[in-house]
Design a protein around this motif. Structure first.
Motif, PDB file in Angstrom:
ATOM      1  N   SER A 101      38.914 -76.978 -69.839  1.00 21.50           N
ATOM      2  CA  SER A 101      39.014 -76.472 -71.207  1.00 21.50           C
ATOM      3  C   SER A 101      38.051 -77.150 -72.156  1.00 21.50           C
ATOM      4  N   PHE A 102      37.475 -78.288 -71.746  1.00 19.12           N
ATOM      5  CA  PHE A 102      36.510 -78.960 -72.619  1.00 19.12           C
ATOM      6  C   PHE A 102      35.238 -78.135 -72.774  1.00 19.12           C
ATOM      7  N   SER A 103      34.979 -77.278 -71.808  1.00 26.66           N
ATOM      8  CA  SER A 103      33.805 -76.420 -71.895  1.00 26.66           C
ATOM      9  C   SER A 103      34.065 -75.264 -72.847  1.00 26.66           C
ATOM     10  N   ASP A 104      33.088 -74.960 -73.684  1.00 25.84           N
ATOM     11  CA  ASP A 104      33.202 -73.837 -74.612  1.00 25.84           C
ATOM     12  C   ASP A 104      32.751 -72.528 -73.974  1.00 25.84           C
ATOM     13  N   GLU A 105      32.241 -72.606 -72.752  1.00 23.62           N
ATOM     14  CA  GLU A 105      31.753 -71.398 -72.090  1.00 23.62           C
ATOM     15  C   GLU A 105      32.925 -70.558 -71.601  1.00 23.62           C
ATOM     16  N   VAL A 106      32.899 -69.286 -71.953  1.00 20.28           N
ATOM     17  CA  VAL A 106      33.941 -68.366 -71.512  1.00 20.28           C
ATOM     18  C   VAL A 106      33.499 -67.766 -70.184  1.00 20.28           C
ATOM     19  N   ASP A 143      47.380 -67.881 -65.406  1.00 23.24           N
ATOM     20  CA  ASP A 143      47.032 -68.443 -66.715  1.00 23.24           C
ATOM     21  C   ASP A 143      47.928 -67.872 -67.798  1.00 23.24           C
ATOM     22  N   LEU A 144      48.285 -66.589 -67.651  1.00 22.42           N
ATOM     23  CA  LEU A 144      49.118 -65.900 -68.631  1.00 22.42           C
ATOM     24  C   LEU A 144      50.039 -64.935 -67.902  1.00 22.42           C
ATOM     25  N   ALA A 145      51.212 -64.728 -68.469  1.00 19.27           N
ATOM     26  CA  ALA A 145      52.127 -63.727 -67.930  1.00 19.27           C
ATOM     27  C   ALA A 145      52.787 -63.006 -69.093  1.00 19.27           C
ATOM     28  N   PHE A 146      52.800 -61.686 -69.036  1.00 17.76           N
ATOM     29  CA  PHE A 146      53.465 -60.878 -70.057  1.00 17.76           C
ATOM     30  C   PHE A 146      54.812 -60.424 -69.508  1.00 17.76           C
ATOM     31  N   VAL A 147      55.839 -60.541 -70.318  1.00 19.28           N
ATOM     32  CA  VAL A 147      57.174 -60.105 -69.915  1.00 19.28           C
ATOM     33  C   VAL A 147      57.761 -59.235 -71.017  1.00 19.28           C
ATOM     34  N   MET A 148      58.611 -58.280 -70.612  1.00 23.41           N
ATOM     35  CA  MET A 148      59.284 -57.393 -71.555  1.00 23.41           C
ATOM     36  C   MET A 148      60.776 -57.638 -71.503  1.00 23.41           C
ATOM     37  N   THR A 149      61.435 -57.620 -72.651  1.00 21.44           N
ATOM     38  CA  THR A 149      62.878 -57.766 -72.696  1.00 21.44           C
ATOM     39  C   THR A 149      63.391 -57.112 -73.972  1.00 21.44           C
ATOM     40  N   LEU A 166      45.487 -78.759 -73.692  1.00 20.39           N
ATOM     41  CA  LEU A 166      44.225 -78.123 -74.054  1.00 20.39           C
ATOM     42  C   LEU A 166      44.154 -76.757 -73.381  1.00 20.39           C
ATOM     43  N   MET A 167      43.718 -75.759 -74.129  1.00 21.67           N
ATOM     44  CA  MET A 167      43.681 -74.394 -73.618  1.00 21.67           C
ATOM     45  C   MET A 167      42.283 -74.078 -73.098  1.00 21.67           C
ATOM     46  N   PRO A 168      42.143 -73.565 -71.870  1.00 23.34           N
ATOM     47  CA  PRO A 168      40.828 -73.172 -71.370  1.00 23.34           C
ATOM     48  C   PRO A 168      40.158 -72.175 -72.314  1.00 23.34           C
ATOM     49  N   ALA A 169      38.834 -72.293 -72.418  1.00 18.17           N
ATOM     50  CA  ALA A 169      38.094 -71.444 -73.361  1.00 18.17           C
ATOM     51  C   ALA A 169      38.298 -69.966 -73.066  1.00 18.17           C
ATOM     52  N   SER A 170      38.379 -69.591 -71.782  1.00 16.63           N
ATOM     53  CA  SER A 170      38.542 -68.178 -71.426  1.00 16.63           C
ATOM     54  C   SER A 170      39.899 -67.653 -71.897  1.00 16.63           C
ATOM     55  N   VAL A 171      40.956 -68.469 -71.749  1.00 19.79           N
ATOM     56  CA  VAL A 171      42.286 -68.054 -72.192  1.00 19.79           C
ATOM     57  C   VAL A 171      42.325 -67.970 -73.712  1.00 19.79           C
ATOM     58  N   ARG A 172      41.717 -68.938 -74.384  1.00 18.48           N
ATOM     59  CA  ARG A 172      41.677 -68.919 -75.845  1.00 18.48           C
ATOM     60  C   ARG A 172      40.952 -67.677 -76.351  1.00 18.48           C
ATOM     61  N   ARG A 188      46.157 -66.400 -88.181  1.00 18.84           N
ATOM     62  CA  ARG A 188      45.946 -66.985 -86.879  1.00 18.84           C
ATOM     63  C   ARG A 188      46.084 -68.493 -86.894  1.00 18.84           C
ATOM     64  N   HIS A 189      46.493 -69.017 -85.763  1.00 20.16           N
ATOM     65  CA  HIS A 189      46.658 -70.459 -85.594  1.00 20.16           C
ATOM     66  C   HIS A 189      46.114 -70.810 -84.226  1.00 20.16           C
ATOM     67  N   PRO A 190      45.407 -71.925 -84.055  1.00 14.50           N
ATOM     68  CA  PRO A 190      44.709 -72.177 -82.799  1.00 14.50           C
ATOM     69  C   PRO A 190      45.568 -72.603 -81.629  1.00 14.50           C
ATOM     70  N   GLY A 191      46.838 -72.899 -81.829  1.00 10.63           N
ATOM     71  CA  GLY A 191      47.604 -73.440 -80.709  1.00 10.63           C
ATOM     72  C   GLY A 191      48.896 -72.721 -80.453  1.00 10.63           C
ATOM     73  N   LEU A 192      49.479 -73.003 -79.317  1.00 18.54           N
ATOM     74  CA  LEU A 192      50.793 -72.484 -78.940  1.00 18.54           C
ATOM     75  C   LEU A 192      51.762 -73.646 -78.895  1.00 18.54           C
ATOM     76  N   ARG A 193      53.020 -73.403 -79.206  1.00 20.53           N
ATOM     77  CA  ARG A 193      54.034 -74.436 -79.114  1.00 20.53           C
ATOM     78  C   ARG A 193      55.058 -74.032 -78.063  1.00 20.53           C
ATOM     79  N   PRO A 194      55.590 -75.017 -77.309  1.00 19.08           N
ATOM     80  CA  PRO A 194      56.645 -74.669 -76.356  1.00 19.08           C
ATOM     81  C   PRO A 194      57.853 -74.102 -77.078  1.00 19.08           C
ATOM     82  N   ALA A 195      58.492 -73.120 -76.460  1.00 20.34           N
ATOM     83  CA  ALA A 195      59.684 -72.527 -77.061  1.00 20.34           C
ATOM     84  C   ALA A 195      60.855 -73.487 -76.908  1.00 20.34           C
TER      85      ALA A 195
END
Length: 330
Positions: A87-92, A142-148, A278-284, A301-308
């Motif tokens: 994630s330190f790399s800015d390259e997507v 890296d990511l998962a979408f769920v519906m409920t 730290l969030m990987p650049a591609s995910v961000r 917008r806010h740059p980060g995510l917080r645990p639920a």
């Protein structure tokens, strides 16, 4: 000192997690024969049997379970270190691995992914269809979408509610001719229904206020919205779907919206990701593109995510008190 082949240890952990050599090999991304050989080498080095093998099943031994419980967290920590270092790399670039229900992927993620891939030629995406909430760490997502239709269950993952999918009721003209045009939700009692696997009752909302709840025993139960749609078109029952998903069938006269003055409870769509520092650049980049596609204001917008937190509404990428982007699908 004899060199330790840590790959064999990692494969051993994957076999435990997969409940056998076939699934374990898939998780480790090696052939089944390689997984079997790795475990055999490890057993030889340790002088202990790690699995009981029969022709029908593979079961981890007590010694194997003890070793797994000590070793598996170490590999999890190494994967976190690797992800944070990347994630330190800015390259997507690289590969984003995403799990999503079919409806979310086809209706809401495609525009975001297409836009992102055009902007970043070195980026690749692996999109897997999954209606259940997967284990992100075990399956490497890296990511998962769920519906409920309720709040998200407690999770150690970072999460965000990204969209509400509104739902309404639909039936084929032939079924309406057979049963008569319903005027109230009560009129639908006794109708055949086509529903989700979790459907035991349907809520009827008027002006966002629930006015009636009807018990249902669907003739067809499936998470696959395409199957429910086709069954409804064939007149097998009234169904509950997103207006956007049935748009073409409405235009062609294959379906009619039943009780247009009523809607049902919306589906909440969440995106989950490992709670990395730290969030990987591609995910961000993907999450930023997703917010732009769904219309979240730039100022929110806010740059980060917080645990639920346990029992709490999951934190948003935007202000925690802000509403997510709501797609009114008329």
């Amino acid at each position: 000192m004899k060199t330790i082949d840590w790959k064999d240890w990692e494969i051993f952990c994957r076999v435990v997690e997969g409940g056998g050599f076939t699934q374990g090999a898939e998780l480790a991304e090696v052939p089944k024969s390689s997984a079997s050989a790795a475990v055999a080498r490890l057993e030889g080095q340790l002088g202990a049997r790690l699995f009981e093998r029969t022709t029908r099943r593979v079961r981890v031994t007590q010694r194997g379970q003890q070793l797994y419980e000590r070793v598996a967290p170490l590999f999890g920590a190494l994967r976190e270190v690797s992800a944070e270092a990347a994630s330190f790399s800015d390259e997507v670039g690289g590969t984003i691995k995403i799990a999503t229900p079919y409806e979310v992927g086809s209706q809401h993620l495609s525009p975001t992914l297409n836009r992102l891939l055009k902007q970043h030629p070195s980026l690749r995406v692996q999109l897997d269809v999954s209606w259940d909430q997967p284990d992100l760490i075990r399956h490497g997502y890296d990511l998962a979408f769920v519906m409920t239709d309720t709040n998200l269950s407690d999770s150690s993952f970072a999460s965000k509610r990204v969209v509400l999918i509104e739902r309404a009721f639909y039936a084929a003209p032939s079924l309406i001719r057979e049963r008569g045009l319903p005027r109230t939700p009560q009129d639908l009692q006794g109708w055949p229904t086509v529903g989700n696997l979790d459907d035991t009752h349907w809520e009827f909302l008027r002006d966002r206020v629930e006015t009636f709840s009807m018990d249902v025993e669907p003739r067809i139960c499936t998470h696959n919205a395409e199957v429910r749609l086709k069954a409804a078109v064939d007149g097998l029952g009234v169904t509950r779907l997103s207006p956007r998903f049935v748009h073409e069938q409405l235009l062609q006269g294959q379906l009619v919206r039943v009780l247009p003055g009523y809607a049902s409870s919306p589906l909440k769509v969440y995106v989950l990701m490992p709670a990395r520092k730290l969030m990987p650049a591609s995910v961000r980049a993907f999450l930023n593109a997703l917010e732009e596609t769904l219309g979240v204001p730039e100022s929110a917008r806010h740059p980060g995510l917080r645990p639920a937190g346990a029992g709490a509404e999951p934190a948003l990428l935007a202000d925690a008190d802000a509403e997510p982007a709501v797609l009114t699908l008329n």
